[in-house]
Scaffold this active site. Structure first.
Site, PDB file in Angstrom:
ATOM      1  N   CYS C 157       0.095  23.911  88.086  1.00 19.78           N
ATOM      2  CA  CYS C 157       0.924  24.861  87.342  1.00 19.78           C
ATOM      3  C   CYS C 157       2.036  25.491  88.179  1.00 19.78           C
ATOM      4  CB  CYS C 157       0.055  25.952  86.734  1.00 19.78           C
ATOM      5  SG  CYS C 157      -1.439  25.288  85.965  1.00 19.78           S
ATOM      6  N   HIS C 290       2.805  35.077  85.967  1.00 13.34           N
ATOM      7  CA  HIS C 290       2.230  33.781  85.592  1.00 13.34           C
ATOM      8  C   HIS C 290       1.477  33.995  84.268  1.00 13.34           C
ATOM      9  CE1 HIS C 290       0.915  29.714  85.972  1.00 13.34           C
ATOM     10  NE2 HIS C 290      -0.357  30.034  86.037  1.00 13.34           N
ATOM     11  N   HIS C 325       1.629  27.779  77.894  1.00 17.37           N
ATOM     12  CA  HIS C 325       1.610  27.439  79.312  1.00 17.37           C
ATOM     13  C   HIS C 325       2.074  25.997  79.428  1.00 17.37           C
ATOM     14  CE1 HIS C 325       0.796  27.007  83.399  1.00 17.37           C
ATOM     15  NE2 HIS C 325      -0.517  27.171  83.453  1.00 17.37           N
TER      16      HIS C 325
END
Lengths: 87, 336, 396
Positions: C157, C290, C325
């Site tokens: 990520c 995040h 995401h």
């Protein structure tokens, strides 16, 4: 119950890739997580799938995991209480 | 941007003291794997797939070789990442029709797992990066490592690469005519500890490296000459060429050019020893480091009987399809 | 850093639109892009942040005829837009492309496996020709005609954040003059099932940093920034939006999928970015978190922020309630949002928040805020395997 506990130990070793252990290395009441065998959250998910696929028991909330998976005996007791008609 | 290779670790289809050509042994060659429990606790091994254990073990070997307990940064290159686990998870997902799947192969399938597991084992919080760009994966990692050392001369950087053979990937990749009896499908891991400081452990000075895509054949000679001369070397000073060409028809023209350029230079066609895989330059770099330090003799590898000249300058050149890479090293030994 | 690194172009496509104008409007109006999957073929009924364009529509927009993976289509769109936005002519400059992806051509590969499960040597090899992450990057490089230096990053990520960091370092050290950096990831069954097997997907829209958060929503997208040296900007007389003043990359070194409770990797990455930028924590105007909406990430990230910022918390929000995401693209997408924040003097809202996480007491930005003195924005990206990265964008 004894047979179920013995079977579970072998299944746990296989499912969690604990190749360095034999069923004699795991005590019936030994804590499986954190201390004891040192299993973690990924192992808990693996055990959830094990219960579903081998014993037809679905655990919907992973948060129930710590109680059910405390030791091999508690898993065996949970299976005995909850399992559907499985061969 | 000079850096020194101060530790090396390799898992490949070769044992260092007994290099044997693998041509003619079939279309695939597996690595010779150590007992991983020598390097990794059994309890931690269970979460590591084969490619991860290969990478982690090579890294541990390199660190021990360099007498470094914990590196300051970890940079990894892998062409295809964790194929076995990717395949396992895909199959289960399809067979189970997207239900009741265990997570372990998924979490082990991510490319950065190798570098992350090394960091976890060592408790290393430093810079951690993974490159996955076909046969430039190790080269990208090396460039990054050299840049890190330039930014901070005190760093010891662990840099390396790994790719694994799987039956599934072989069945797919062979459709692209990449492998034959001369150049089987290989695998391997190679890690290096690099730093700005030369020491008695140093194998070689890593002078420079360059990647270029799809060069015109007419430009190839100029590219190579320019690379050598811009690093203050003369073409005639190259003692050994570690060459990644093969007998595949697609390499024929490059082979001719190389033969013309380096006809008089000792050349090791290194894929005859490690096979073909995307990070094979890791093996080539390990081999070059061993040769530079005098721990391996090119005459033995090439089965030659002539004068054994000490090696000062080694050039690695890997032309993999449209991807061409060059790495230049200089021995740290005192050679007159 | 040696040479200043300036941001001179942006390109982005996500569940809330294509391009900074459309996306800014979505963010301003609380228009989330999370909903039912329309293009992804899956049995799972989970909300996702899907780009509202089919592969055929993407190909038409790009005038591309070849069958290439969705990740490549998204990447091509965003990368072309970024370069066009920069108005740069690459001739004569040393140019690089640093692209990130975690799935590569997996959408094609999973179909190939499905059709040829019994024997993988059957099947059309063209379906797996672009499986590798590096192949996706190569398609984009060829399209942009970038040849000097091309590579691919995959650190889960934090991938495209690390692409941008590497691009900045290449310019700062004088290896390259211009770098197109970012990443792309398309939705596919592999990742949807992977995250589902970890039980960290929310069956509702995600609620980052909320006490009742129950997981993340997966998304897809692509985003690239064009970075250039001061010399390029001066000589070509082009506009620059901001500069990259600092960055940090650290490893949590704790667990494959879980962050440490005190957020050590996150803390170190953020701290390093401040140090490189030569900034104090209280100079950060806004943090693009995040903030995935998982129990673990948000708590860990929040702990790290409190450790670093103390009681002087800047404005902060997660934009994942809008986009989902986007995995390998998330660092790139959120870098673009951070730069937009500086350009517009605004902060974007954190959707889905009602109550603070008890251990943190952090209240993120609840509404779109305008006319704000935004000088330094920190963008966080923390990945599986503990790969933590943080970038600071500053007014130039």
């Amino acid at each position: 119950m004894d047979k179920l506990i013995a079977d579970l130990k072998i299944q746990i070793i296989e499912a969690l890739n604990l190749k360095h252990l034999t069923k004699n290395d795991i005590e019936d009441d030994q804590p499986l997580f954190v201390k004891g065998l040192g299993l973690d959250s990924i192992d808990a998910l693996e055990l959830i799938v094990l219960l579903q696929q081998r014993y037809g028991i679905k655990i919907n909330d992973p948060k129930e995991g710590p109680k059910i998976f405390h030791s091999v005996r508690t898993i065996a007791e949970y299976i005995t209480e909850n399992k559907s008609d499985q061969p | 941007m000079t850096t020194y290779i101060n530790g090396i670790g390799s898992i490949s289809s070769q044992t260092p003291l007994n290099m044997q050509k693998i041509s003619g042994t079939g279309q695939a060659i597996r690595a010779i794997e150590p007992d991983y429990t020598d390097w990794i606790e059994p309890g931690k091994l269970r979460r590591m797939s084969r490619i991860v254990t290969m990478g982690v073990a090579s890294a541990m070997i390199a660190l021990r070789d360099a007498a470094i307990e914990k590196p300051d940064a970890i940079v990894t290159g892998t062409g295809l990442g964790c194929l076995e686990d990717t395949g396992t998870f895909l199959r289960r997902m399809l067979v189970n029709i997207e239900g009741g799947i265990t997570p372990t192969p998924f979490i082990q399938s991510t490319h950065n797992t190798i570098g992350s597991q090394i960091a976890m084992l060592l408790g290393c919080h430093g810079y951690n990066q993974t490159y996955t760009h076909q046969s430039f994966s190790l080269e990208s990692a090396l460039l990054d490592a050299q840049m890190l050392v330039k930014e901070n001369e005190d760093l010891n950087v662990l840099v390396g690469s790994v790719d694994e053979f799987t039956v599934a990937s072989h069945n797919i990749m062979q459709k692209f005519n990449l492998f034959d009896d001369n150049t089987p499908h290989g695998e391997g891991a190679a890690y290096f500890v690099v730093s700005a400081t030369k020491c008695e452990k140093s194998y070689a000075k890593l002078i420079d490296q360059k990647t270029f895509m799809n060069p015109e054949l007419s430009q190839l000679e100029d590219f190579i000459r320019y690379f050598i001369t811009c690093n203050n070397k003369r073409f005639e000073e190259i003692d050994i060429l570690i060459y990644g060409g093969t007998r595949r028809p697609g390499d024929a023209q490059v082979n001719l050019i190389i033969n013309k350029l380096f006809g008089k230079v000792k050349t090791i066609w290194y894929k005859q020893f490690c096979g073909e895989y995307l990070t094979s330059t890791g093996f080539a770099l390990w081999l070059s480091a061993m040769i530079s330090k005098g721990q391996m003799d090119t005459n033995d590898i090439l089965e030659l009987d002539n004068y054994r000249k000490p090696v000062r300058n080694v050039l690695i050149y890997n032309p993999y399809l449209a991807h061409h890479s060059l790495i230049l090293l200089e021995s740290c030994r005192d050679i007159k | 850093m040696n040479s200043k690194v300036l941001v001179v172009g942006l390109g982005v496509v996500s569940a809330i639109g294509r391009g900074v104008v459309e996306i800014h409007r979505s963010l301003q109006l609380d228009n989330s892009g999370i909903g039912e999957a329309r293009h992804l073929r899956t049995n799972l009924e989970l909300p996702v942040g899907e780009v509202k364009l089919s592969n055929d529509s993407l190909k038409d927009l790009l005038s591309v005829k070849d069958r290439i993976p969705r990740t490549a289509l998204l990447g091509l769109l965003a990368a072309r837009d970024a370069l066009a936005d920069s108005t740069l002519d690459l001739t004569g400059w040393r140019t690089g492309l640093i692209s990130a992806t975690t799935v590569g051509g997996m959408d094609f590969t999973e179909n190939y496996f499905e059709e040829n499960l019994e024997d993988l040597s059957d099947g059309n090899r063209d379906d797996v020709r672009n499986h590798e992450c590096g192949k996706i990057t190569q398609l984009i490089a060829e399209d942009l005609n970038v040849t000097d230096f091309v590579t691919t990053v995959n650190t889960a990520c934090s991938s495209s954040a690390n692409s941008i960091i590497f691009g900045a370092r290449l310019i700062a050290q004088g290896h390259l003059d211009i770098v197109v950096a970012g990443g792309a990831d398309a939705l596919c069954r592999f990742t949807l099932n992977g995250f589902n097997s970890l039980r960290i997907l929310d069956y509702r829209q995600c609620r980052p940093f909320d006490a009742s958060r129950a997981g993340l929503n997966l998304g897809e997208g692509a985003a690239y920034v064009v970075l250039a040296s001061d010399r390029v900007v001066q000589m070509d007389k082009i506009k620059s939006l901001c500069c990259i003043s600092g960055f940090g990359n650290s490893s949590d070194a704790f667990h494959q999928t879980t962050s440490s409770s005190e957020g050590e990797g996150s803390f170190l990455a953020m701290r390093e970015s401040l140090k490189r930028a030569d900034l104090e924590a209280n100079q950060i105007s806004y943090i693009n978190l995040h903030g995935t909406g998982t129990e673990n990430n948000d708590l860990s990230e929040g702990m790290a922020i409190k450790r670093l910022f103390g009681s002087n918390l800047p404005m902060m929000s997660s934009t994942k309630g809008f986009t989902g995401h986007t995995l390998g693209a998330s660092g790139g997408l959120e870098a673009v949002f951070s730069i937009m924040s500086i350009a517009h003097g605004c902060v974007y809202p954190n959707l889905g928040f009602e109550n603070s996480i008890p251990e943190l007491g952090i209240i993120p930005q609840l509404k779109f805020g305008n006319d704000l003195p935004i000088r330094h924005v920190m963008s966080n990206s923390f990945g599986f395997g503990g790969n933590c990265s943080s970038i600071i964008f500053s007014v130039k």
